[in-house]
Design a protein around this motif. Structure first.
Motif, mmCIF file in Angstrom:
data_model
loop_
_atom_site.group_PDB
_atom_site.id
_atom_site.type_symbol
_atom_site.label_atom_id
_atom_site.label_comp_id
_atom_site.label_asym_id
_atom_site.label_seq_id
_atom_site.Cartn_x
_atom_site.Cartn_y
_atom_site.Cartn_z
ATOM 1 N N ALA A 223 7.597 -10.940 50.583
ATOM 2 C CA ALA A 223 8.128 -10.455 51.661
ATOM 3 C C ALA A 223 9.530 -10.713 51.374
ATOM 4 N N ILE A 224 10.580 -9.665 51.278
ATOM 5 C CA ILE A 224 11.992 -9.585 51.097
ATOM 6 C C ILE A 224 12.416 -9.468 52.713
ATOM 7 N N VAL A 225 11.774 -8.556 53.246
ATOM 8 C CA VAL A 225 11.695 -8.443 54.884
ATOM 9 C C VAL A 225 10.648 -8.678 55.536
ATOM 10 N N HIS A 228 8.875 -8.326 62.938
ATOM 11 C CA HIS A 228 9.347 -8.594 64.240
ATOM 12 C C HIS A 228 8.737 -9.901 64.627
ATOM 13 N N GLU A 229 9.508 -10.806 64.965
ATOM 14 C CA GLU A 229 9.182 -12.338 65.145
ATOM 15 C C GLU A 229 7.745 -12.759 64.435
ATOM 16 N N GLY A 230 8.128 -12.489 62.962
ATOM 17 C CA GLY A 230 6.961 -12.951 62.357
ATOM 18 C C GLY A 230 6.793 -14.485 61.873
ATOM 19 N N PRO A 240 10.360 -14.348 54.097
ATOM 20 C CA PRO A 240 11.213 -13.237 54.107
ATOM 21 C C PRO A 240 12.687 -13.694 54.151
ATOM 22 N N LEU A 241 13.461 -12.783 53.607
ATOM 23 C CA LEU A 241 15.122 -13.092 53.494
ATOM 24 C C LEU A 241 15.583 -12.419 54.916
ATOM 25 N N ALA A 242 14.922 -11.537 55.409
ATOM 26 C CA ALA A 242 15.480 -10.771 56.974
ATOM 27 C C ALA A 242 14.340 -10.444 57.607
ATOM 28 N N GLU A 243 14.572 -10.311 59.132
ATOM 29 C CA GLU A 243 13.439 -10.060 59.969
ATOM 30 C C GLU A 243 13.806 -8.548 60.260
ATOM 31 N N MET A 244 12.885 -7.730 60.771
ATOM 32 C CA MET A 244 13.080 -6.218 61.028
ATOM 33 C C MET A 244 12.757 -6.360 62.392
ATOM 34 N N GLY A 246 11.015 -4.314 65.952
ATOM 35 C CA GLY A 246 9.589 -3.899 66.051
ATOM 36 C C GLY A 246 9.426 -2.345 65.568
ATOM 37 N N VAL A 247 10.359 -1.482 65.848
ATOM 38 C CA VAL A 247 10.384 0.047 65.400
ATOM 39 C C VAL A 247 10.392 0.338 64.265
ATOM 40 N N ILE A 248 10.499 -0.547 63.198
ATOM 41 C CA ILE A 248 10.522 -0.399 61.708
ATOM 42 C C ILE A 248 9.123 -1.254 61.171
ATOM 43 N N ASN A 249 8.457 -0.468 60.550
ATOM 44 C CA ASN A 249 7.335 -1.161 59.775
ATOM 45 C C ASN A 249 7.795 -1.797 58.598
ATOM 46 N N ALA A 250 7.836 -3.407 58.855
ATOM 47 C CA ALA A 250 8.356 -4.136 57.817
ATOM 48 C C ALA A 250 7.886 -4.282 56.429
ATOM 49 N N LYS A 251 6.481 -4.074 56.671
ATOM 50 C CA LYS A 251 5.584 -4.371 55.503
ATOM 51 C C LYS A 251 5.901 -2.987 54.539
ATOM 52 N N LYS A 252 5.915 -1.803 55.091
ATOM 53 C CA LYS A 252 6.035 -0.662 54.207
ATOM 54 C C LYS A 252 7.880 -0.500 53.734
ATOM 55 N N LEU A 253 8.533 -1.099 54.548
ATOM 56 C CA LEU A 253 9.908 -0.975 54.035
ATOM 57 C C LEU A 253 10.000 -1.943 53.033
ATOM 58 N N ASN A 254 9.244 -3.225 53.074
ATOM 59 C CA ASN A 254 9.392 -4.066 51.908
ATOM 60 C C ASN A 254 9.003 -3.341 50.483
ATOM 61 N N THR A 255 8.063 -2.562 50.860
ATOM 62 C CA THR A 255 7.363 -1.889 49.539
ATOM 63 C C THR A 255 8.634 -0.737 49.111
#
Length: 391
Positions: A223-225, A228-230, A240-244, A246-255
C-alpha cells in the motif's frame, strides 16, 4: 464447464501471442520475398482466427455457466473488449489484406486480456441493478464501438511510427515516445500484479467508505496509498505513505501507482538497451507501409465505430439509466467520460470533413481518442467511485 471456459481463454491468449510472431515475421521479409511474406502472414491470420474462435467459445461457455452475458464486471468486460478488438482486426484484414495491422492490434489485445486477468474471475450472481436485458445490449455495443475505434489508433500509430522524424528534437517525436511509454505502463501493471500475486502478498485494511460505513479492503500490492481512515490489520505488511479521501478507490489507485512505477523502470531499461527512443527503434519495421492506406483505414474505423459507440454508450445507456435509476443522466463518472468520448470523436469527424485534417493530424487524433478510451477503462474504473463501480 467453468474450468473449460478458462482453458479456452488461455488457449486464445497463446494463439494471439504466436500469431503476433508470425505476423511480425511477415513484415520482416524483403519485398522480393513475396511468397514467404504471404505464407508467414497467412499462417498468422489462421492462428489469429483459431484464437478468436477459442475466445468466442470462452465467452459463450461462461454465459451458459453464469446464466447471463459475461460482461458484468471488469474481468468479463475487458476480456470481451479484447476479443472484439481482435474480431475488428480480422474483418479489417480481409478487406485490406495488411498483416502489419495485426502486429500492433494483437499485442494491444494481449495487454488488454492480460490486464483483465488481474481482476477477480469468479462467476457471481448479478446485483439487482444489472438484472436486465439491457446489460448485454448496452455493454456489448459499447465494447464493439470502442474496439472498432481502437483500430483507428492502430492505423494512426503505424502512420506516426513511419512519418515522425526522430533525428531531431520536435513535439511529434516527444509525444509519440510518450505513447510508447503509456503502452509499457500497462505492461508494468501486469508485471507488478503477477509478481506480488505469485509471492502471495496480501494486506487487509479496515476503513470508512464513501457512504461513511465501516468496510474491509484487501490489497494484493504493497500500500503506497491507503483507504479513507484506514487501519492496517495484517502484521508485517507495508504501511501506506498517504491516506485517500472516501471518493477515491484507494486500492485501485494504488494499483495504478504501482503500474507507473514498474512501467517506468521497464521503459528506462529498454532505453538503456536500445540507446535510442523506442519509437525510433521500431521505425525500420514500418518503412514499407502505405501512409495513405493507413490514413484511410483510420478514418473508416472512426466512421463505423463512432455511431456504434454512440448507440451503445449514450442512447442505450440513457434508456437503461431511466429504467434502473429513473433518470436519463446523472453525471456519474462513467457517463461523463462516455460523453467526453462522444464529443471527441464528433470533433474528429468535423475536423476531418470540414477542416481537412488528414494524414498526420488525423493520426494524432486517433491516438488521443484511444487514450481517452483507455483512461475510461483504466483510470475511471480503478480510481473514481461511482454508480458503475461494480468490479
Amino acid at each position: 464447464m467453468a474450468e473449460w471456459s478458462s482453458n479456452l481463454l488461455y488457449i486464445a491468449f497463446i494463439m494471439y501471442l504466436v500469431a503476433t510472431l508470425f505476423l511480425g515475421g511477415s513484415i520482416r521479409q524483403k519485398n522480393t520475398e513475396e511468397t514467404n511474406q504471404s505464407k508467414w502472414g497467412l499462417i498468422g491470420i489462421v492462428i489469429t482466427i483459431i484464437g478468436f474462435a477459442s475466445q468466442l467459445g470462452f465467452f459463450f461457455l461462461r454465459w451458459a455457466v453464469a446464466g447471463h452475458a459475461p460482461v458484468s464486471n471488469l474481468f468479463e468486460y475487458t476480456t470481451f473488449f479484447g476479443m472484439t478488438l481482435v474480431g475488428a482486426f480480422i474483418i479489417i484484414y480481409f478487406i485490406y489484406k495488411k498483416t502489419i495491422l495485426g502486429v500492433v492490434a494483437l499485442p494491444i489485445a494481449l495487454l488488454i486480456i492480460a490486464y483483465a486477468s488481474m481482476f477477480p474471475k469468479d462467476i457471481s450472481p448479478l446485483i439487482p441493478a444489472l438484472q436486465s436485458d439491457w446489460l448485454k445490449i448496452h455493454v456489448t455495443t459499447v465494447a464493439a464501438g470502442e474496439a472498432i475505434l481502437s483500430i483507428s489508433f492502430v492505423a494512426g500509430l503505424l502512420y506516426l511510427l513511419k512519418s515522425v522524424d526522430h533525428t531531431k528534437k520536435n513535439r511529434q517525436s516527444f509525444w509519440l515516445e510518450a505513447v510508447m511509454y503509456g503502452i509499457i505502463v500497462v505492461f508494468g501493471f501486469i508485471v507488478a500484479s503477477t509478481g506480488f500475486t505469485l509471492s502471495n502478498y496480501e494486506a487487509t485494511f479496515n476503513y470508512v467508505n464513501q457512504q461513511d460505513q465501516e468496510a474491509v479492503s484487501k490489497y494484493t500490492l504493497p500500500a503506497i496509498v491507503g483507504p479513507h481512515e484506514g487501519e492496517l490489520v495484517t502484521k508485517g505488511a507495508m504501511e501506506p505513505l498517504a491516506e485517500m479521501p472516501g471518493v477515491i478507490n484507494a486500492k485501485k489507485l494504488n494499483t495504478v501507482i504501482w503500474s507507473f512505477l514498474t512501467g517506468t523502470i521497464i521503459y528506462l531499461i529498454l532505453r538503456l538497451i536500445f540507446r535510442k527512443k523506442i519509437a525510433a527503434k521500431l521505425q525500420p519495421a514500418v518503412r514499407n507501409i502505405n501512409l495513405d492506406l493507413m490514413d484511410e483505414i483510420g478514418y473508416r474505423s472512426v466512421l463505423i465505430g463512432f455511431p456504434v459507440f454512440t448507440l451503445g454508450g449514450l442512447i442505450f445507456a440513457m434508456i437503461w439509466a431511466q429504467i434502473a435509476w429513473t433518470r436519463f443522466w446523472g453525471w456519474d463518472p462513467k457517463e461523463v467520460w462516455a460523453l467526453i468520448t462522444f464529443l471527441f470523436y464528433a470533433a474528429f469527424m468535423h475536423l476531418r470533413l470540414s477542416k481537412g485534417w488528414h494524414g498526420e493530424k488525423s493520426a494524432w487524433l486517433a491516438v488521443v481518442g484511444f487514450a481517452i478510451i483507455m483512461f475510461n477503462l483504466v483510470a475511471v474504473n480503478l480510481i473514481i467511485a461511482g454508480l458503475h463501480s461494480y468490479a
